[in-house]
Design a protein around this motif. Structure first.
Motif, PDB file in Angstrom:
ATOM      1  N   ARG A   1       7.945  -8.695  -7.755  1.00  0.00           N
ATOM      2  CA  ARG A   1       9.034  -8.946  -6.810  1.00  0.00           C
ATOM      3  C   ARG A   1       9.800  -7.661  -6.498  1.00  0.00           C
ATOM      4  NH1 ARG A   1      10.693 -13.175  -9.050  1.00  0.00           N
ATOM      5  NH2 ARG A   1      12.143 -12.211 -10.528  1.00  0.00           N
ATOM      6  N   ARG A   2      10.117  -6.895  -7.535  1.00  0.00           N
ATOM      7  CA  ARG A   2      10.862  -5.655  -7.310  1.00  0.00           C
ATOM      8  C   ARG A   2      10.038  -4.643  -6.527  1.00  0.00           C
ATOM      9  NH1 ARG A   2      13.422  -5.040 -13.422  1.00  0.00           N
ATOM     10  NH2 ARG A   2      14.944  -6.759 -13.236  1.00  0.00           N
ATOM     11  N   LEU A   3       8.742  -4.565  -6.844  1.00  0.00           N
ATOM     12  CA  LEU A   3       7.878  -3.616  -6.135  1.00  0.00           C
ATOM     13  C   LEU A   3       7.772  -3.983  -4.662  1.00  0.00           C
ATOM     14  CD1 LEU A   3       5.912  -1.239  -6.143  1.00  0.00           C
ATOM     15  CD2 LEU A   3       4.093  -2.835  -6.808  1.00  0.00           C
TER      16      LEU A   3
ATOM     17  N   TYR B   1       0.825  -1.211   0.000  1.00  0.00           N
ATOM     18  CA  TYR B   1       0.000   0.000   0.000  1.00  0.00           C
ATOM     19  C   TYR B   1       0.861   1.263   0.000  1.00  0.00           C
ATOM     20  CZ  TYR B   1      -3.797  -3.160   1.324  1.00  0.00           C
ATOM     21  OH  TYR B   1      -4.712  -4.176   1.350  1.00  0.00           O
ATOM     22  N   LEU B   2       2.158   1.124   0.264  1.00  0.00           N
ATOM     23  CA  LEU B   2       3.095   2.248   0.293  1.00  0.00           C
ATOM     24  C   LEU B   2       2.648   3.317   1.282  1.00  0.00           C
ATOM     25  CD1 LEU B   2       3.728   2.560  -3.561  1.00  0.00           C
ATOM     26  CD2 LEU B   2       5.038   1.247  -1.881  1.00  0.00           C
TER      27      LEU B   2
ATOM     28  N   TRP C   1      11.099  -3.167  -2.921  1.00  0.00           N
ATOM     29  CA  TRP C   1      11.290  -1.725  -2.752  1.00  0.00           C
ATOM     30  C   TRP C   1      10.354  -1.183  -1.676  1.00  0.00           C
ATOM     31  CZ3 TRP C   1       8.012   2.523  -3.698  1.00  0.00           C
ATOM     32  CH2 TRP C   1       8.627   3.770  -3.571  1.00  0.00           C
ATOM     33  N   ALA C   2       9.115  -1.686  -1.631  1.00  0.00           N
ATOM     34  CA  ALA C   2       8.155  -1.225  -0.632  1.00  0.00           C
ATOM     35  C   ALA C   2       8.627  -1.530   0.785  1.00  0.00           C
ATOM     36  CB  ALA C   2       6.792  -1.864  -0.870  1.00  0.00           C
ATOM     37  N   LEU C   3       9.340  -2.646   0.965  1.00  0.00           N
ATOM     38  CA  LEU C   3       9.803  -3.033   2.292  1.00  0.00           C
ATOM     39  C   LEU C   3      11.141  -2.400   2.663  1.00  0.00           C
ATOM     40  CD1 LEU C   3       8.891  -6.822   2.110  1.00  0.00           C
ATOM     41  CD2 LEU C   3       7.749  -5.085   3.497  1.00  0.00           C
ATOM     42  N   THR C   4      11.842  -1.851   1.672  1.00  0.00           N
ATOM     43  CA  THR C   4      13.160  -1.275   1.950  1.00  0.00           C
ATOM     44  C   THR C   4      13.216   0.201   1.553  1.00  0.00           C
ATOM     45  OG1 THR C   4      13.945  -2.120  -0.196  1.00  0.00           O
ATOM     46  CG2 THR C   4      14.350  -3.481   1.755  1.00  0.00           C
ATOM     47  N   GLY C   5      13.179   0.495   0.251  1.00  0.00           N
ATOM     48  CA  GLY C   5      13.334   1.877  -0.208  1.00  0.00           C
ATOM     49  C   GLY C   5      12.238   2.802   0.247  1.00  0.00           C
TER      50      GLY C   5
ATOM     51  N   HIS D   1       7.533 -12.586  -0.485  1.00  0.00           N
ATOM     52  CA  HIS D   1       7.074 -13.417  -1.601  1.00  0.00           C
ATOM     53  C   HIS D   1       8.120 -13.629  -2.689  1.00  0.00           C
ATOM     54  CE1 HIS D   1       3.381 -12.369   0.411  1.00  0.00           C
ATOM     55  NE2 HIS D   1       2.671 -13.129  -0.387  1.00  0.00           N
ATOM     56  N   THR D   2       9.381 -13.470  -2.373  1.00  0.00           N
ATOM     57  CA  THR D   2      10.450 -13.494  -3.386  1.00  0.00           C
ATOM     58  C   THR D   2      10.273 -14.603  -4.419  1.00  0.00           C
ATOM     59  OG1 THR D   2      11.990 -12.561  -1.772  1.00  0.00           O
ATOM     60  CG2 THR D   2      12.934 -13.609  -3.717  1.00  0.00           C
TER      61      THR D   2
END
Length: 383
Positions: free
Chosen positions: A153-155, A115-116, A158-162, A133-134
């Motif tokens: 996967r990338r989204l 949900y960002l 990124w949501a969990l880190t960046g 979910h990798t």
């Protein structure tokens, strides 16, 4: 006599460090932002966890709201639907502004699609993660849909880190905590809060004939098709029945694959599920990955050991050789299944060990642990 001066009128003394304003010990208004409500036909362990947390916090005096997609059921806490199954991801921010307004803590339940929330919510946020979910993206979107798997996967990463460079994340198991650290989340920002189980009610008797039970949503990564293949090797040795409890998009295909002695029950009540767990000789859990594997602990309360694969989540809920067996491959899974089916004494010893371990996991403990992390998330770093 000197007159009393109200504290709010006292001027600060020059050069003397001032204490920061007192913060509440616990957030009073808590909002969970999640994919589904527990009454959704597709609900599973994640929805059960959120329901138990929301209900427990409500009983402790917090004002709790669940903002979700799909249908919203009436509960002791407030449940608000933000839209359809997938459309609510786009409407989450506007639904929060329109129907919630504000809160002391926003808990984003991250199960793949994010949900960002940290990008649009100014207040404290907390991220609750069942599993990363990798590898599951490739299982869900294979072949011509592989590009969608890479994007998902990338989204998610990124949501969990960046997008979440500050604040705490709650993992439901050490495996999930390790997965979060593996994609770049610092360990000092991760807290582990395990799932709980209900205090078991009266049990029913064990089946006199071999009975093996698998419980879960019928989706690709649960790998019930693998279990059906292994059943063809196990059945001539053990005999008995294999009962598949649950429903999902894979059911029709799985029923076509099923051989003799297999029964699909569909969705069952909690009472029927526990009756089957009491009667079962073994719980079978062939899933490729789990956050924790809640049904393993539920079966353990009924003294039913589990056979599972040595994968994230299940290696946390099953103690290999004590409360069940963790297999490293298909052949070892089938071998453990047969060996335990043919050894009643070993099953009984494992079942009792499983029951004793499950007694350490209760929902009231889970709620208390989560409440402590929620308070930490609201306080943030103190000067």
């Amino acid at each position: 006599m000197p007159q009393h001066v109200p504290s709010q009128l006292r001027a600060p003394l020059p050069g003397v460090p001032q204490r920061p304003p007192a913060l509440p010990a616990h957030p009073r208004r808590i909002v969970f932002l999640a994919h589904r409500d527990l009454d959704n036909p597709s609900a599973g362990g994640s929805e059960l966890l959120v329901d138990r947390l929301a209900d427990g916090l409500t009983r402790m005096g917090h004002q709790v709201t669940l903002l979700c997609g799909g249908p919203a059921a009436f509960r002791d806490y407030r449940v608000v639907s933000a839209g359809g199954t997938y459309g609510h991801y786009l409407r989450a921010r506007s639904a929060f502004t329109r129907q919630v307004g504000d809160c002391d803590l926003l808990v984003e339940v991250c199960n793949g699609m994010p949900y960002l929330a940290p990008l649009w919510h100014r207040g404290p946020t907390l991220c609750l993660v069942n599993h990363v979910h990798t590898d599951l993206w490739g299982m869900r979107f294979g072949g011509p849909l592989a590009p969608a798997a890479r994007i998902g996967r990338r989204l998610e990463h990124w949501a969990l880190t960046g997008a979440r460079q500050h604040g705490l994340l709650v993992a439901v198991s050490p495996s999930t905590a390790n997965a979060l650290h593996g994609i770049g989340v610092p360990r000092e920002r991760i807290r582990v809060v395990h799932n709980g189980v209900e205090e078991p009610g009266p049990g029913t008797g064990r089946s006199p004939q071999p009975l093996f039970v698998a419980v879960g949503r019928l989706v690709e990564y649960k790998r019930i098709d693998l279990l059906l293949r292994l059943w063809e090797r196990v059945r001539p040795v053990t005999g008995g029945r294999l009962v598949i409890v649950g429903d999902g998009p894979e059911r029709e295909r799985l029923e076509r694959l099923a051989g003799p002695g297999v029964e699909f029950t569909g969705h069952v009540s909690e009472a029927e599920k526990h009756r089957l767990l009491c009667a079962a000789w073994l719980l079978l859990h062939p899933s490729a990955v789990e956050g924790w594997g809640l049904v393993v602990t539920e079966a353990a309360t009924r003294r039913t050991p589990a056979v599972a694969f040595d994968v994230p989540g299940l290696r946390d809920s099953v103690v290999d050789g004590e409360t069940g067996v963790l297999a490293r491959g298909e052949s070892s899974f089938a071998a453990a299944w047969c060996a335990l089916a043919l050894s009643g004494d070993r099953r009984e010893l494992m079942g009792e060990a499983a029951r004793e371990r499950a007694a350490r996991y209760r929902w009231d403990r889970t709620v208390r642990q989560f409440r402590a992390v929620a308070a930490e998330a609201v306080r943030g770093p103190r000067p």
